[in-house]
Design a protein around this motif. Sequence first.
Motif, short mmCIF file in Angstrom:
data_model
loop_
_atom_site.label_atom_id
_atom_site.label_comp_id
_atom_site.label_asym_id
_atom_site.label_seq_id
_atom_site.Cartn_x
_atom_site.Cartn_y
_atom_site.Cartn_z
N GLU A 162 0.83 -1.20 0.00
CA GLU A 162 0.00 0.00 0.00
C GLU A 162 0.88 1.26 0.00
N PRO A 163 0.27 2.43 -0.30
CA PRO A 163 1.06 3.67 -0.25
C PRO A 163 1.51 3.99 1.18
N TYR A 164 2.45 4.90 1.28
CA TYR A 164 2.95 5.29 2.60
C TYR A 164 1.82 5.79 3.49
N GLY A 165 1.91 5.47 4.77
CA GLY A 165 0.95 6.01 5.73
C GLY A 165 1.38 7.39 6.22
N THR A 166 0.58 7.98 7.09
CA THR A 166 0.93 9.27 7.68
C THR A 166 2.07 9.06 8.67
N ARG A 167 3.06 9.96 8.61
CA ARG A 167 4.23 9.72 9.44
C ARG A 167 4.22 10.60 10.70
N CYS A 168 4.92 10.11 11.69
CA CYS A 168 5.21 10.92 12.87
C CYS A 168 6.73 11.04 12.96
N GLU A 169 7.16 12.19 13.45
CA GLU A 169 8.59 12.41 13.57
C GLU A 169 8.97 12.36 15.04
N ILE A 170 9.94 11.52 15.36
CA ILE A 170 10.41 11.44 16.75
C ILE A 170 11.74 12.20 16.80
N LYS A 171 11.77 13.20 17.66
CA LYS A 171 12.87 14.17 17.65
C LYS A 171 14.02 13.78 18.56
N ASN A 172 15.21 14.11 18.12
CA ASN A 172 16.37 14.25 18.99
C ASN A 172 16.75 13.03 19.81
N LEU A 173 16.90 11.90 19.12
CA LEU A 173 17.32 10.68 19.82
C LEU A 173 18.84 10.63 19.83
N ASN A 174 19.39 10.26 20.98
CA ASN A 174 20.84 10.36 21.08
C ASN A 174 21.54 9.03 21.38
N SER A 175 20.87 7.91 21.07
CA SER A 175 21.61 6.64 21.05
C SER A 175 20.93 5.70 20.07
N ILE A 176 21.70 4.77 19.55
CA ILE A 176 21.14 3.84 18.57
C ILE A 176 20.07 2.99 19.24
N ARG A 177 20.32 2.65 20.51
CA ARG A 177 19.34 1.84 21.24
C ARG A 177 18.00 2.61 21.35
N HIS A 178 18.08 3.89 21.68
CA HIS A 178 16.85 4.67 21.77
C HIS A 178 16.15 4.77 20.43
N VAL A 179 16.92 4.94 19.38
CA VAL A 179 16.32 5.01 18.04
C VAL A 179 15.52 3.73 17.79
N MET A 180 16.13 2.59 18.09
CA MET A 180 15.47 1.32 17.81
C MET A 180 14.25 1.13 18.71
N GLN A 181 14.39 1.49 19.98
CA GLN A 181 13.26 1.36 20.90
C GLN A 181 12.11 2.29 20.48
N ALA A 182 12.46 3.51 20.12
CA ALA A 182 11.43 4.48 19.75
C ALA A 182 10.68 4.02 18.51
N ILE A 183 11.42 3.47 17.54
CA ILE A 183 10.76 3.00 16.31
C ILE A 183 9.83 1.83 16.62
N GLU A 184 10.33 0.88 17.42
CA GLU A 184 9.50 -0.28 17.80
C GLU A 184 8.20 0.20 18.43
N TYR A 185 8.35 1.10 19.40
CA TYR A 185 7.18 1.57 20.12
C TYR A 185 6.24 2.29 19.17
N GLU A 186 6.81 3.19 18.37
CA GLU A 186 5.99 4.05 17.53
C GLU A 186 5.23 3.25 16.47
N ALA A 187 5.92 2.27 15.88
CA ALA A 187 5.26 1.44 14.86
C ALA A 187 4.09 0.68 15.50
N ARG A 188 4.35 0.11 16.66
CA ARG A 188 3.30 -0.65 17.36
C ARG A 188 2.13 0.27 17.71
N ARG A 189 2.45 1.47 18.16
CA ARG A 189 1.40 2.44 18.52
C ARG A 189 0.53 2.75 17.31
N GLN A 190 1.19 2.99 16.18
CA GLN A 190 0.43 3.35 14.97
C GLN A 190 -0.42 2.18 14.50
#
Lengths: 496, 487
Positions: free
Chosen positions: B211-239
């Motif tokens: 399908e086409p891209y969905g509406t995106r959310c931007e998660i700001k100012n992450l300062n570790s790779i672990r946080h990036v991965m955690q934030a994406i996991e959470y955000e995708a699940r939330r959406q």
Amino acid sequence: MSDPSLLALTLAEARDGLARRSFSARELTAAYNGAVSEIEPLNAYITPTPEQALAMADAADQRLARGEALPLDGIPLAVKDLYCTKGVLTTAASHILDGFRPTYESTVTDKLWQSGAVMLGKANLDEFAMGSSNTTSWYGPVENPWRRPGDNRPLVPGGSSGGSAAAVAARAALAATGTDTGGSIRQPASFCGIVGLKPTYGRCSRWGVVAYASSLDHPGPLTRTVRDAAIMLKAMSGHDPKDSTSAPVAVPDFEAALTGDIRGLRIGVPKEYRVDGMPAEIEEVWQQGVEWLRAAGAEPVEIGLPMTKYALPAYYIIAPAEASSNLARYDGVRFGLRVESETLDDLYELTRAAGFGAEVRRRVLIGTYVLSAGYYDAYYLKAQRVRTLITRDFVTAFERVDCILTPTAPSAAFAIGEKAEDPIAMYLNDVFTVPANLTGVPAIAVPVGLSGDALPLGLQIIGRAFDEETVLRVGDVLESAAQFRCLPSFVAGGPR
Amino acid sequence: MMEGRTGWWETVIGLEVHAQVVSKAKLFSGAATQFGAEPNTQVSPVDAAFPGMLPVINRFCVEQAVKTGLALDAEIRLESVFDRKNYFYPDLPPGYQISQYQQPVVGRGKVALDMPDGTTREIGITRLHLEQDAGKSLHDQHPILSYVDLNRAGIALMEIVSEPDLRSAEEAGIYLRKLRSILRYLGTCDGNMEEGSLRCDCNVSVRRPGEPYGTRCEIKNLNSIRHVMQAIEYEARRQIDIIEEGGTIAQQTRLFDAGRNITRPMRSKEEAHDYRYFPDPDLSPLVLDPEWVTRMRVQLPELPDTKKARFVSAYGLSPDDAAVLVAEKETALYFERVAAGRDPKAAANWVMGDLFGALNRLGVGIEQSPVSAEQLGSLMDLIANGTLSGRLAKEVFAEMVATGADPGSIVEAKGLRQVTDSGAIEAAIDTVLAAHADKVAEYRAGRDKLYGFFVGQIMRATQGKANPALVNELLREKLTGESGGAR
């Protein structure tokens, strides 16, 4: 009472008198300090610096005595209070800069002091150089030393370099620095019957000059003669690595360009500068100027500058747009006025509301609007395109002519308050001067005659980029032909 | 892919990485950039936006950006423009950030990712532009006041924007590690996320495959790779949860709360700033000389992908081992110094095995290794020339880690030299066999397993210094060849 004979000298004459030791720099400066006090009623200075002036004069005297004179040794100057001066209150005529004493000296004033010049004080101006009448200053309006005979109403000196122009015209400074964003050197020079030179963009550094509209701001001199303008320009010019828009070009000996010989030069006379409602006397003085130059051997040529009518609207979009961004730094956080508040937004809003006057607020709002999403293309982008077209007009014209002769302003000086209710009428003052700011080419205003009200009228000579020499040469010839010798009703050392 | 209540979902991720340019001076002011200096000590009047101050571009920062662009196989734009991004905040003294909006210095490029299954995946780079960092607001120093530290204000950043080509938190992690590796190879960013020199904004959306891209959310100012991965996991699940429950995603800027491991809203699209971008009239367009760009290209150092290929072809390493060794420039350099003139596979084993183990235990990087590449090389030489057995070498290595001493001096001081004198070894064997005559008999009767016992006893008798090969040779001889017993 100041010594009138010293105050009557031009900069060039004073320079020669100092060199001959006919008088000392201290004597000259003391006379001018007296003149600064004497013209206090004009409100031309915000901050006089008499002690500093004398100290600088003494240093000049020592160099003169040693035979090590610098080009401007002992020459007393007024500095538009838009130039940052180290340790000396710098206001931009705005409440928002209350108490601001820079820790640095602007490049141009530094060059002047390095040339031996003496600072008499900081001259009044329109707030942040926004205005054409010097009525928007937080420190009150400046009065023109000229008045209409039989009419006691004070007149505006023009703006924004109104304090600089009034001080030079009233013999309370030998010369002054100004800045010209849309005519702010040339129009007040014209209103006060003196010479004002806006150099090529990039000729004089903007570093340390409080910014109004960066792409249009031009530092330059206001003087009593064209020769003085040439002398001042030389001292003020030069490439400055601290200003990325400063031009890496050599500084010629501008005074040497005043040969008096303009034979064979082609002088453009743009038909589009005959604007609706322009007084007949302006048209007459312009025609007279054309005849003088013809008589001196130049060849007048009618030219077209078809985009002229769009210059003023484009200017009043680009200048406020840049100003809205340039003035964002006045936020009450680091220097100047702060209105203490509970929240950050209140701090910004209350400080800026209290610190900026009506004209500054108007231009910040216009500028913010024209840059906003959805309006940028229709206003700012279009204005920039117009700017490109106006530049093309001039490039085309300069293929045919060596310089262009126009009136400086569409009227003589008007009374304080006369145009206060109508900002658009006020903006029209800049109609002849703005194109040279949009294109960056040099232009000089030279006083050539009097209006029916016995007020000075000036003509403007516009030249090719970095060809101030031709502009000055033609200005010098025009000045000689016009023999404009009239004095304002109020001059220091003179009769009231 | 993520499984939801109603089926499978694909996560679509694009990253905006803010990489602090390695430079002694700021982007436009000439002020110093040292990390950790006292607050407001690295600030010029330009950074503090005093009246009349003007920006002047730092050529070195431009060079760093161009080098990075070249390493990302990207288009270098010979003319680019600095714009002002206008907004009010106390840590942004001029009220605008100088950035590049419509005409960035670097255009489209790409990064190759080494995937865990051994394949390579190419991620598109949209652009790279230069911009100024803001200062730092400190809200926790005073009950009601906020403080501002302008040391960071005006420091050069490269904003590196990826295409929405990433498909999982894991890929985002691999991408960031790869990008960081390239930046470190180039020396254009130190990649130090703890000090904030590499920060990341994540754009996340979900869609059903195809399908086409969905509406995106931007998660700001992450300062570790672990946080990036955690934030994406959470955000995708939330959406996914919202959509599956019949809701729609609102375009938002969100913040990651590391303590609670969730993202939460910062501002909605309606609250978004109007930045009123326009070209900075204090700066002329940035014009690059094409010949200078060519020189930059020629001078680029060997980058991870090329190095990996070379390690496979020149050293005969497996692609996996090569990938491990090239991930950090310093590791690759260390390995090559050890491998020079020696067995490369053995060198790789030492580096990835014992050395990495020791560094892990010490919690230090290879730059702080107590054992230099030259020392490890000497140790390998001692094995090769028979001075040390493998077992002794490990003992010596442990001592090297503990003391930082050269292997040769450890061997001398501790007398760990391998015994290769067959007479001495024979004597030791004879003693052992004599002492265990019963076991010798059992061995000869068929209990083969006792062989190891004899070896152990002999090594103990020689304090482990006996050359294992010689021991084997002589022991076998004595146990089998001389069935009549000791002479």
